[in-house]
Design an enzyme around this catalytic site. Sequence first.
Site, PDB file in Angstrom:
ATOM      1  N   ARG A 143       0.860  -1.185  -0.005  1.00  0.00           N
ATOM      2  CA  ARG A 143      -0.057   0.025  -0.239  1.00  0.00           C
ATOM      3  C   ARG A 143       0.830   1.353   0.078  1.00  0.00           C
ATOM      4  O   ARG A 143       1.940   1.280   0.168  1.00  0.00           O
ATOM      5  CB  ARG A 143      -0.886   0.140   1.318  1.00  0.00           C
ATOM      6  CG  ARG A 143      -1.875  -1.347   1.488  1.00  0.00           C
ATOM      7  CD  ARG A 143      -2.774  -1.054   2.599  1.00  0.00           C
ATOM      8  NE  ARG A 143      -3.793  -2.099   2.868  1.00  0.00           N
ATOM      9  CZ  ARG A 143      -3.390  -3.193   3.335  1.00  0.00           C
ATOM     10  NH1 ARG A 143      -2.364  -3.427   4.282  1.00  0.00           N
ATOM     11  NH2 ARG A 143      -4.352  -3.976   3.449  1.00  0.00           N
ATOM     12  N   LYS A 167      -2.308  -2.178   7.882  1.00  0.00           N
ATOM     13  CA  LYS A 167      -3.666  -1.667   8.591  1.00  0.00           C
ATOM     14  C   LYS A 167      -3.672  -2.177   9.990  1.00  0.00           C
ATOM     15  O   LYS A 167      -3.394  -3.480  10.021  1.00  0.00           O
ATOM     16  CB  LYS A 167      -4.786  -1.951   7.777  1.00  0.00           C
ATOM     17  CG  LYS A 167      -4.956  -1.284   6.536  1.00  0.00           C
ATOM     18  CD  LYS A 167      -6.221  -1.328   5.890  1.00  0.00           C
ATOM     19  CE  LYS A 167      -6.495  -0.137   4.843  1.00  0.00           C
ATOM     20  NZ  LYS A 167      -7.711  -0.376   3.858  1.00  0.00           N
ATOM     21  N   HIS A 232      -2.373   2.388  -5.871  1.00  0.00           N
ATOM     22  CA  HIS A 232      -3.154   1.629  -5.481  1.00  0.00           C
ATOM     23  C   HIS A 232      -3.506   0.655  -6.770  1.00  0.00           C
ATOM     24  O   HIS A 232      -3.771  -0.526  -6.824  1.00  0.00           O
ATOM     25  CB  HIS A 232      -4.455   2.123  -4.968  1.00  0.00           C
ATOM     26  CG  HIS A 232      -5.195   1.198  -4.049  1.00  0.00           C
ATOM     27  ND1 HIS A 232      -4.773   0.607  -2.885  1.00  0.00           N
ATOM     28  CD2 HIS A 232      -6.401   0.471  -4.343  1.00  0.00           C
ATOM     29  CE1 HIS A 232      -5.418  -0.112  -2.396  1.00  0.00           C
ATOM     30  NE2 HIS A 232      -6.566  -0.311  -2.990  1.00  0.00           N
ATOM     31  N   ARG A 235      -0.890  -1.782  -7.080  1.00  0.00           N
ATOM     32  CA  ARG A 235      -1.066  -2.728  -6.029  1.00  0.00           C
ATOM     33  C   ARG A 235      -1.932  -3.924  -6.719  1.00  0.00           C
ATOM     34  O   ARG A 235      -1.964  -5.216  -6.781  1.00  0.00           O
ATOM     35  CB  ARG A 235      -1.707  -2.164  -4.592  1.00  0.00           C
ATOM     36  CG  ARG A 235      -1.973  -3.319  -3.802  1.00  0.00           C
ATOM     37  CD  ARG A 235      -2.287  -2.534  -2.352  1.00  0.00           C
ATOM     38  NE  ARG A 235      -3.269  -3.205  -1.385  1.00  0.00           N
ATOM     39  CZ  ARG A 235      -2.791  -3.898  -0.628  1.00  0.00           C
ATOM     40  NH1 ARG A 235      -1.506  -4.333  -0.521  1.00  0.00           N
ATOM     41  NH2 ARG A 235      -3.823  -4.611   0.151  1.00  0.00           N
ATOM     42  N   HIS A 258      -4.579  -8.609   3.661  1.00  0.00           N
ATOM     43  CA  HIS A 258      -5.857  -8.562   3.772  1.00  0.00           C
ATOM     44  C   HIS A 258      -6.460  -9.469   4.946  1.00  0.00           C
ATOM     45  O   HIS A 258      -5.901 -10.520   4.970  1.00  0.00           O
ATOM     46  CB  HIS A 258      -6.884  -9.131   2.389  1.00  0.00           C
ATOM     47  CG  HIS A 258      -6.681  -8.094   1.775  1.00  0.00           C
ATOM     48  ND1 HIS A 258      -7.056  -8.902   0.276  1.00  0.00           N
ATOM     49  CD2 HIS A 258      -6.391  -7.067   1.393  1.00  0.00           C
ATOM     50  CE1 HIS A 258      -6.850  -7.720  -0.650  1.00  0.00           C
ATOM     51  NE2 HIS A 258      -6.336  -6.650   0.102  1.00  0.00           N
ATOM     52  N   TYR A 267     -10.442 -10.066  -6.721  1.00  0.00           N
ATOM     53  CA  TYR A 267      -9.193 -10.368  -8.120  1.00  0.00           C
ATOM     54  C   TYR A 267      -9.757 -11.532  -8.896  1.00  0.00           C
ATOM     55  O   TYR A 267      -9.434 -11.695 -10.068  1.00  0.00           O
ATOM     56  CB  TYR A 267      -7.890 -10.626  -7.343  1.00  0.00           C
ATOM     57  CG  TYR A 267      -7.430  -9.043  -6.827  1.00  0.00           C
ATOM     58  CD1 TYR A 267      -7.103  -8.170  -7.736  1.00  0.00           C
ATOM     59  CD2 TYR A 267      -7.292  -9.117  -5.521  1.00  0.00           C
ATOM     60  CE1 TYR A 267      -6.680  -6.905  -6.980  1.00  0.00           C
ATOM     61  CE2 TYR A 267      -7.058  -7.945  -4.946  1.00  0.00           C
ATOM     62  CZ  TYR A 267      -6.551  -6.754  -5.691  1.00  0.00           C
ATOM     63  OH  TYR A 267      -6.352  -5.485  -5.279  1.00  0.00           O
TER      64      TYR A 267
END
Length: 292
Positions: A143, A167, A232, A235, A258, A267
């Site tokens: 990210r 995150k 992004h 990514r 994730h 995806y």
Amino acid sequence: MSEAIDAFLAMLAAERGAAANTMAAYRRDLEAADELLGDLAGADRAALAGLGNAWSTLAPASVARKASALRQFYGFLVDEGLRKDDPSPALPRPATRRPLPKILSHAEIEALFSRAEREAEGENPPAVRLLTLLELLYGSGLRATELVSLPLAAVPRDAPFLTVVGKGGQQRMVPVSGRAKQALGRWLAVREANTKFLFPSRGNHLSRIRLYQLLKGLAGRAGIDPAKVSPHVLRHAFATHLLEGGADLRVLQTLLGHADIATTQIYTHVDAARLVALVNERHPLAERRRGG
């Protein structure tokens, strides 16, 4: 009311490791709902059902986000014994369709790298830095925030991995390709010394905004529409091209950081859309339709 919201947010921080931005968004949604209802903690099903009208001008994704915050809030109240019932099933449930992420073609990726490599041939520090940023975005799927804030200590010495804080403060290991490792070596040789950040800037680290600007400038010089390129998007290209190459979805989830496999599954839709387009374009019946 503020005490209940504060307690809920404290739980998010302690038990789920929620980031500051996430908690700020929850607070905004909960306090806005409290203003509409008058007593969020004591609201009944009828009151929550009425929120559909109050939210009627909002986008479905915004309604879904607000409703999710309230559902989690009422679940917390029930778990803590602050309510006996959970009125959240009465909340509106808008049908949302998550948009497919933008991706770049293999040819566009090649054009970006070709331009970046040519510009970095003279070991000019800004050009070498840009090549290194590009290698890590597309080669490791980082990210933007993870990349620009990398500490120098995250750079691998022997193992081909970076230690990344994602995150919610969650750490993960991401692979560094041979190409990216070479670029890192070139950058370390020319970067400003005596700073803890891998990509320093004015006593701190490179900003996300500056990263966006650098990539869009590179895209323009490579003959690509700058609107198509962002950290992004790179990514997304990393993830999609790995999936095309046969990567396992669980491995991809780990690499991207994730928390939920459902986030990674987007995806599979991108890849499916590519296959449908390929069939429509290359199938013999498509050739007959064009000939007719």
